[in-house]
Write an enzyme that holds these catalytic residues in place. Sequence first.
Site, PDB file in Angstrom:
ATOM      1  N   ASN A   4      14.591  -1.658  -5.207  1.00 36.09           N
ATOM      2  CA  ASN A   4      15.705  -0.961  -5.872  1.00 36.09           C
ATOM      3  C   ASN A   4      16.096   0.325  -5.162  1.00 36.09           C
ATOM      4  O   ASN A   4      16.968   1.063  -5.630  1.00 36.09           O
ATOM      5  CB  ASN A   4      15.371  -0.705  -7.350  1.00 36.09           C
ATOM      6  CG  ASN A   4      14.134   0.183  -7.516  1.00 36.09           C
ATOM      7  OD1 ASN A   4      13.741   0.918  -6.607  1.00 36.09           O
ATOM      8  ND2 ASN A   4      13.516   0.110  -8.687  1.00 36.09           N
ATOM      9  N   HIS A  23     -19.709  12.189  10.193  1.00 42.62           N
ATOM     10  CA  HIS A  23     -20.270  10.975   9.587  1.00 42.62           C
ATOM     11  C   HIS A  23     -21.391  11.260   8.583  1.00 42.62           C
ATOM     12  O   HIS A  23     -21.891  10.337   7.953  1.00 42.62           O
ATOM     13  CB  HIS A  23     -20.831  10.060  10.689  1.00 42.62           C
ATOM     14  CG  HIS A  23     -19.769   9.342  11.468  1.00 42.62           C
ATOM     15  ND1 HIS A  23     -18.685  10.000  12.000  1.00 42.62           N
ATOM     16  CD2 HIS A  23     -19.618   8.039  11.793  1.00 42.62           C
ATOM     17  CE1 HIS A  23     -17.913   9.116  12.630  1.00 42.62           C
ATOM     18  NE2 HIS A  23     -18.461   7.924  12.511  1.00 42.62           N
ATOM     19  N   HIS A  60      14.448   6.098 -13.172  1.00 44.02           N
ATOM     20  CA  HIS A  60      13.030   5.757 -13.009  1.00 44.02           C
ATOM     21  C   HIS A  60      12.216   6.093 -14.260  1.00 44.02           C
ATOM     22  O   HIS A  60      11.296   5.372 -14.629  1.00 44.02           O
ATOM     23  CB  HIS A  60      12.465   6.512 -11.801  1.00 44.02           C
ATOM     24  CG  HIS A  60      10.977   6.563 -11.755  1.00 44.02           C
ATOM     25  ND1 HIS A  60      10.215   5.622 -11.098  1.00 44.02           N
ATOM     26  CD2 HIS A  60      10.089   7.431 -12.309  1.00 44.02           C
ATOM     27  CE1 HIS A  60       8.937   5.918 -11.243  1.00 44.02           C
ATOM     28  NE2 HIS A  60       8.835   7.010 -11.975  1.00 44.02           N
ATOM     29  N   GLY A  82      -1.410   1.791 -12.075  1.00 49.40           N
ATOM     30  CA  GLY A  82      -0.798   3.106 -12.328  1.00 49.40           C
ATOM     31  C   GLY A  82      -0.902   3.922 -11.056  1.00 49.40           C
ATOM     32  O   GLY A  82       0.111   4.411 -10.544  1.00 49.40           O
ATOM     33  N   PRO A  83      -2.119   4.042 -10.514  1.00 50.43           N
ATOM     34  CA  PRO A  83      -2.224   4.597  -9.162  1.00 50.43           C
ATOM     35  C   PRO A  83      -1.576   3.587  -8.199  1.00 50.43           C
ATOM     36  O   PRO A  83      -2.097   2.481  -8.023  1.00 50.43           O
ATOM     37  CB  PRO A  83      -3.734   4.725  -8.939  1.00 50.43           C
ATOM     38  CG  PRO A  83      -4.336   4.707 -10.316  1.00 50.43           C
ATOM     39  CD  PRO A  83      -3.440   3.791 -11.105  1.00 50.43           C
ATOM     40  N   GLU A  99     -11.503   0.480   4.258  1.00 58.32           N
ATOM     41  CA  GLU A  99     -12.438   0.784   3.168  1.00 58.32           C
ATOM     42  C   GLU A  99     -11.754   0.727   1.799  1.00 58.32           C
ATOM     43  O   GLU A  99     -12.295   0.209   0.831  1.00 58.32           O
ATOM     44  CB  GLU A  99     -13.062   2.172   3.368  1.00 58.32           C
ATOM     45  CG  GLU A  99     -13.914   2.304   4.624  1.00 58.32           C
ATOM     46  CD  GLU A  99     -13.084   2.558   5.889  1.00 58.32           C
ATOM     47  OE1 GLU A  99     -11.863   2.801   5.775  1.00 58.32           O
ATOM     48  OE2 GLU A  99     -13.673   2.524   6.996  1.00 58.32           O
ATOM     49  N   HIS A 130       3.539   1.960 -13.766  1.00 65.55           N
ATOM     50  CA  HIS A 130       4.362   2.819 -14.632  1.00 65.55           C
ATOM     51  C   HIS A 130       5.347   1.976 -15.442  1.00 65.55           C
ATOM     52  O   HIS A 130       5.790   2.397 -16.494  1.00 65.55           O
ATOM     53  CB  HIS A 130       5.095   3.887 -13.809  1.00 65.55           C
ATOM     54  CG  HIS A 130       5.959   3.332 -12.716  1.00 65.55           C
ATOM     55  ND1 HIS A 130       5.441   2.888 -11.515  1.00 65.55           N
ATOM     56  CD2 HIS A 130       7.292   3.134 -12.641  1.00 65.55           C
ATOM     57  CE1 HIS A 130       6.447   2.454 -10.754  1.00 65.55           C
ATOM     58  NE2 HIS A 130       7.575   2.588 -11.407  1.00 65.55           N
ATOM     59  N   HIS A 179     -26.150   5.075   5.827  1.00 71.22           N
ATOM     60  CA  HIS A 179     -26.017   6.302   6.624  1.00 71.22           C
ATOM     61  C   HIS A 179     -25.713   7.462   5.676  1.00 71.22           C
ATOM     62  O   HIS A 179     -24.669   8.095   5.745  1.00 71.22           O
ATOM     63  CB  HIS A 179     -24.953   6.141   7.707  1.00 71.22           C
ATOM     64  CG  HIS A 179     -25.283   5.041   8.696  1.00 71.22           C
ATOM     65  ND1 HIS A 179     -25.487   3.740   8.310  1.00 71.22           N
ATOM     66  CD2 HIS A 179     -25.441   5.072  10.038  1.00 71.22           C
ATOM     67  CE1 HIS A 179     -25.770   2.999   9.377  1.00 71.22           C
ATOM     68  NE2 HIS A 179     -25.762   3.789  10.435  1.00 71.22           N
ATOM     69  N   GLY A 202       6.998   2.378  -4.257  1.00 73.80           N
ATOM     70  CA  GLY A 202       5.842   3.272  -4.210  1.00 73.80           C
ATOM     71  C   GLY A 202       4.588   2.528  -3.773  1.00 73.80           C
ATOM     72  O   GLY A 202       3.827   3.000  -2.922  1.00 73.80           O
ATOM     73  N   HIS A 220       8.457   5.037 -18.663  1.00 75.62           N
ATOM     74  CA  HIS A 220       9.310   4.663 -17.534  1.00 75.62           C
ATOM     75  C   HIS A 220      10.145   3.454 -17.918  1.00 75.62           C
ATOM     76  O   HIS A 220       9.618   2.351 -18.032  1.00 75.62           O
ATOM     77  CB  HIS A 220       8.454   4.344 -16.310  1.00 75.62           C
ATOM     78  CG  HIS A 220       7.564   5.483 -15.915  1.00 75.62           C
ATOM     79  ND1 HIS A 220       6.365   5.733 -16.527  1.00 75.62           N
ATOM     80  CD2 HIS A 220       7.727   6.452 -14.980  1.00 75.62           C
ATOM     81  CE1 HIS A 220       5.812   6.805 -15.989  1.00 75.62           C
ATOM     82  NE2 HIS A 220       6.614   7.266 -15.048  1.00 75.62           N
ATOM     83  N   PHE A 234     -17.526   7.525   4.161  1.00 77.89           N
ATOM     84  CA  PHE A 234     -16.185   6.961   3.981  1.00 77.89           C
ATOM     85  C   PHE A 234     -15.952   6.441   2.562  1.00 77.89           C
ATOM     86  O   PHE A 234     -14.961   5.760   2.306  1.00 77.89           O
ATOM     87  CB  PHE A 234     -15.908   5.902   5.050  1.00 77.89           C
ATOM     88  CG  PHE A 234     -16.147   6.437   6.440  1.00 77.89           C
ATOM     89  CD1 PHE A 234     -15.767   7.736   6.764  1.00 77.89           C
ATOM     90  CD2 PHE A 234     -16.785   5.685   7.412  1.00 77.89           C
ATOM     91  CE1 PHE A 234     -16.004   8.271   8.029  1.00 77.89           C
ATOM     92  CE2 PHE A 234     -17.039   6.214   8.683  1.00 77.89           C
ATOM     93  CZ  PHE A 234     -16.646   7.507   8.989  1.00 77.89           C
TER      94      PHE A 234
HETATM   95  C1  LIG Z   1      -1.030   6.966  -6.077  1.00 81.10           C
HETATM   96  C2  LIG Z   1       0.137   7.426  -6.907  1.00 81.10           C
HETATM   97  N1  LIG Z   1       0.901   8.436  -6.455  1.00 81.10           N
HETATM   98  C3  LIG Z   1       1.914   8.908  -7.201  1.00 81.10           C
HETATM   99  C4  LIG Z   1       2.188   8.380  -8.410  1.00 81.10           C
HETATM  100  C5  LIG Z   1       3.294   8.944  -9.284  1.00 81.10           C
HETATM  101  N2  LIG Z   1       4.431   8.006  -9.319  1.00 81.10           N
HETATM  102  C6  LIG Z   1       4.582   7.119 -10.305  1.00 81.10           C
HETATM  103  S1  LIG Z   1       5.900   6.123 -10.084  1.00 81.10           S
HETATM  104  C7  LIG Z   1       6.311   6.883  -8.638  1.00 81.10           C
HETATM  105  C8  LIG Z   1       7.507   6.440  -7.865  1.00 81.10           C
HETATM  106  C9  LIG Z   1       7.428   5.014  -7.590  1.00 81.10           C
HETATM  107  O1  LIG Z   1       8.615   4.521  -7.069  1.00 81.10           O
HETATM  108  P1  LIG Z   1       8.873   2.958  -7.164  1.00 81.10           P
HETATM  109  O2  LIG Z   1       7.665   2.231  -6.867  1.00 81.10           O
HETATM  110  O3  LIG Z   1      10.089   2.676  -6.341  1.00 81.10           O
HETATM  111  O4  LIG Z   1       9.162   2.724  -8.689  1.00 81.10           O
HETATM  112  P2  LIG Z   1      10.583   2.718  -9.408  1.00 81.10           P
HETATM  113  O5  LIG Z   1      11.218   4.044  -9.160  1.00 81.10           O
HETATM  114  O6  LIG Z   1      11.343   1.612  -8.811  1.00 81.10           O
HETATM  115  O7  LIG Z   1      10.235   2.523 -10.844  1.00 81.10           O
HETATM  116  C10 LIG Z   1       5.401   7.891  -8.354  1.00 81.10           C
HETATM  117  C11 LIG Z   1       5.478   8.748  -7.156  1.00 81.10           C
HETATM  118  C12 LIG Z   1       1.366   7.317  -8.855  1.00 81.10           C
HETATM  119  N3  LIG Z   1       1.530   6.742 -10.034  1.00 81.10           N
HETATM  120  N4  LIG Z   1       0.379   6.857  -8.071  1.00 81.10           N
END
Ligand SMILES: Cc1ncc(C[n+]2csc(CCOP(=O)(O)OP(=O)(O)O)c2C)c(N)n1
Length: 672
Positions: A192, A476, A265, A124-125, A414, A75, A464, A163, A35, A440
Amino acid sequence: MDIAALRTAHPDHWMKATAIRTLTLDAVAAANSGHSGMPMGMADVATVLFEKHLKFDPKAPEWPDRDRFILSAGHGSMLLYSLMYLTGYEDMPLEQIKDFRQWGARTAGHPEFGHARGIETTTGPLGQGIANSVGFAIAEEIQRATWGKKIVDHYTYVMAGDGCLMEGISQEAIALAGMQKLSHLIVFWDNNNITIDGTVDIADITNQPMRFEASGWHVQSIDGHDPSAIDAAITAAKNDPRPSMIACKTHIALGHAAQDTSKGHGALTNADQLKAAKEAYGAPMGDFEVAADALKQWAEIGARGATANKEWHDRFNALSANKQAEFKRIYAGQAPKRLSATIRALKKQISEGAPSVATRKSSEMTLEVINPIMQETIGGSADLTGSNNTLTKDMGTFHPDTRKGRYIYYGVREHGMAAAMNGMALHGGARAYGGTFMCFTDYARGAMRLSALMGVPATYVMTHDSIGLGEDGPTHQPVEHLAMLRATPNMNVFRPADTVETAEAWEIALTSQKTPSVLALTRQNLPTVRTEHKNKNMVAQGAYVLADAEGKRQAILLATGSEVSIAMEARDLLQAEGIGTRVVSMPCWELFEEQEESYRKRVLPGGPVRVAVEAGIRFGWDRWLFGERGKREKSGFVGMHGFGASAPAERLFEEFGITAAATAAKVKSLIK
Ligand SMILES: Cc1ncc(C[n+]2csc(CCOP(=O)(O)OP(=O)(O)O)c2C)c(N)n1
C-alpha cells in the site's frame, strides 16, 4: 478508488469484506486506539483466502493439519479478530471485539498467542511473523515427509506489510525459505506504499518482487481488491514448487477519508468520517452490526472445514495405535518416558569417568543420546555447527532433497533462526534447538523475547559463553548477556558446570512446556565437578550445595559454569587454612527462585561471608549476595567489570582476576 465499482462488481464478496472493515472501524473507535487502515486494505485478500482456500475449522483450532494463518503485520490485529469472530471461533464472541484492547480481553492490541485459541503466533514486532512462518513451513515439510500427505499436508499463509519487509529479519527469513524451497509457504505483501512516517519511498525504494525472485521465490503481482485475481494468484501459488509471494496492490483505509495516507495507518475515530465510510460501503449500520446475510455467509465459511477435519481424523484413526500415540505425544510436547533413564545413564557414566571437556561438547554428548529417542527434535546452528556442537550423527540434513532431515543449516542468520524456532514449536510436533555464539544472542534477541512472552519451549544453545573463549577477543566475549537473559521473564538461563549439569539442563529444557531455555556453554575444557553420581536432577533445584564446608562454615562461594571449578579450587585453598568453605553451584537462578524458602535457606544460610564467582558482570548477583539473608559488608564479587580482551583464556582469567587465589583472597578480606 471507485468504491461503487468494487461494490457492484462482486456484491457478495464485497458484503463479506465490508464486515471486516466495519468491525475494525467500530472496534478501533470504541477503544479509541488501534490500527484501522491495514485491515481495511487487506479485507479483500483475507475474504478470498478464508472463503476459497484456507483449510480451517473454528471448532477445532488446534487440529494439526489445518492451514496456518500468520498476521505478520500484527498492528492489523482487528483483521484477525474480525475473521475469528465472523467464522465462529469460540474464543472470539462479539463481546471480545467490543472489548478490543481492554484489560483482560483476548483482543489485545497485537495478536497474542495463547489469548484466544486460533491465534497462531504473537505478532506486532514487525518482521517476526514472516520469520516465524519459515519455521511453520519447515516443520510442515519435515512432518509431511515423515508421516505422509494423508496426515500432514497444509499451507502457511502470511500477511506482511511494508514494515515487515523493511525489517532486516525478513531478509534472513526470505533467503532461508527460498533456498529451502518451502513450497507450502505463501506470503501476501500488503503493497500500500504507506507506513507511519509517510509513503514508503521516503525510506525505501527496494523492488520487492525482484528481491523475492532473487531469493528463489515465485512472485505474482495483483490488484489486492480484485477477488478473482486474488483467487487465481493463490491457486497459482499453491501449484508452484517454490515459496510464493503475492504482491497485493492495496489502498490503506480503503473508502475512508484517510485512504492512501499515513493517517490511514492508525486509529480512525472521527465519527462523521466513520459514518461516511460505512455509507460508501453500502453498510450504514450501527456500531458492531453486520448485515445478516454477511453473518450467514461467514458462518457457512467457518462451518465448511468440519468435513475436512473429520476426514483427517478418519485417516488418522486408521494409523496403527503406536503411531497415533507417538503423534499425540509429540503434539502434546511430551518427552518420551525413556528420556530420564537415558539422561541418568549418561550422568552415571560421566561421573565415573570424570572427563575434562568443554560444556559445548557435553551438550553434544547429551544430544547424541537424546536425538535418537526424540524424533521431534529439530536442531541447527547459524553457521557455527562445528563450534556449537549441535549436530548429531543420526539427524540428517533438512534440504530440498532430504525432507526428513532434522538438522538445519540456518546460515549466518541468528535472528531468523530464533524466529524460525518459534514457528516450529508453535506449529506443533517439533522441539526446536539452535546454536550460535552467546555474544550473538543480541542478534537473536527480538525473537528470543517472543519465545519467552509466548511461552514457547525453544532451546538456545549458546556456546563460547565468556572470556574463556580466548583469542577471538572482546567482540565475541559475552559479559552482560547472562544479566540480560536473566532479566527476561519466563526464560530459564542455564550455565552448567560440567557434563553432568549439562545433561540435567537438557533434560529440563526438553521437558519444559512453556518456558524457553538458554544453555550457556563453554568453549574451553572443564573438569567434571559432579564426580558422585546422583539419580536426582540437581539442576532442577536451580542451585545446590556441591561441596560443603569442613569445620566451621565461614564462607559460601556461589558460582556458575566454568567458575564452579575455580570456586572448588578456592575452597581447597581456604580449607587448607582452616576456613570452612561451602561451594554452591547455581546453574539456573530462575529455578532456584522457585524453590521453597526453606530449601533456599538451607543452601544459603545467613552468617557466612558470600563471594560470587562468574566471568560476567555483577548485575543481578546482589540478590544472592546480600539478599537472601546475606549482608552487604560480608559479600564480594569476582568477575568482569568491563569488556574482555584478546588473549589465550588462561591469561585472561589471570589478568581479569578470576582465579582461585583471587577468590580466596576476597573471602579472607571479608572475614574479619
Ligand atoms: C520492530 C517494530 N518496529 C516498529 C514498529 C512500530 N510500527 C508499527 S506499524 C509500523 C509501520 C508499518 O508500516 P506497514 O507495514 O506498511 O503497515 P501499514 O501502514 O500498511 O499498516 C511501525 C513502524 C513495530 N511494531 N515493530
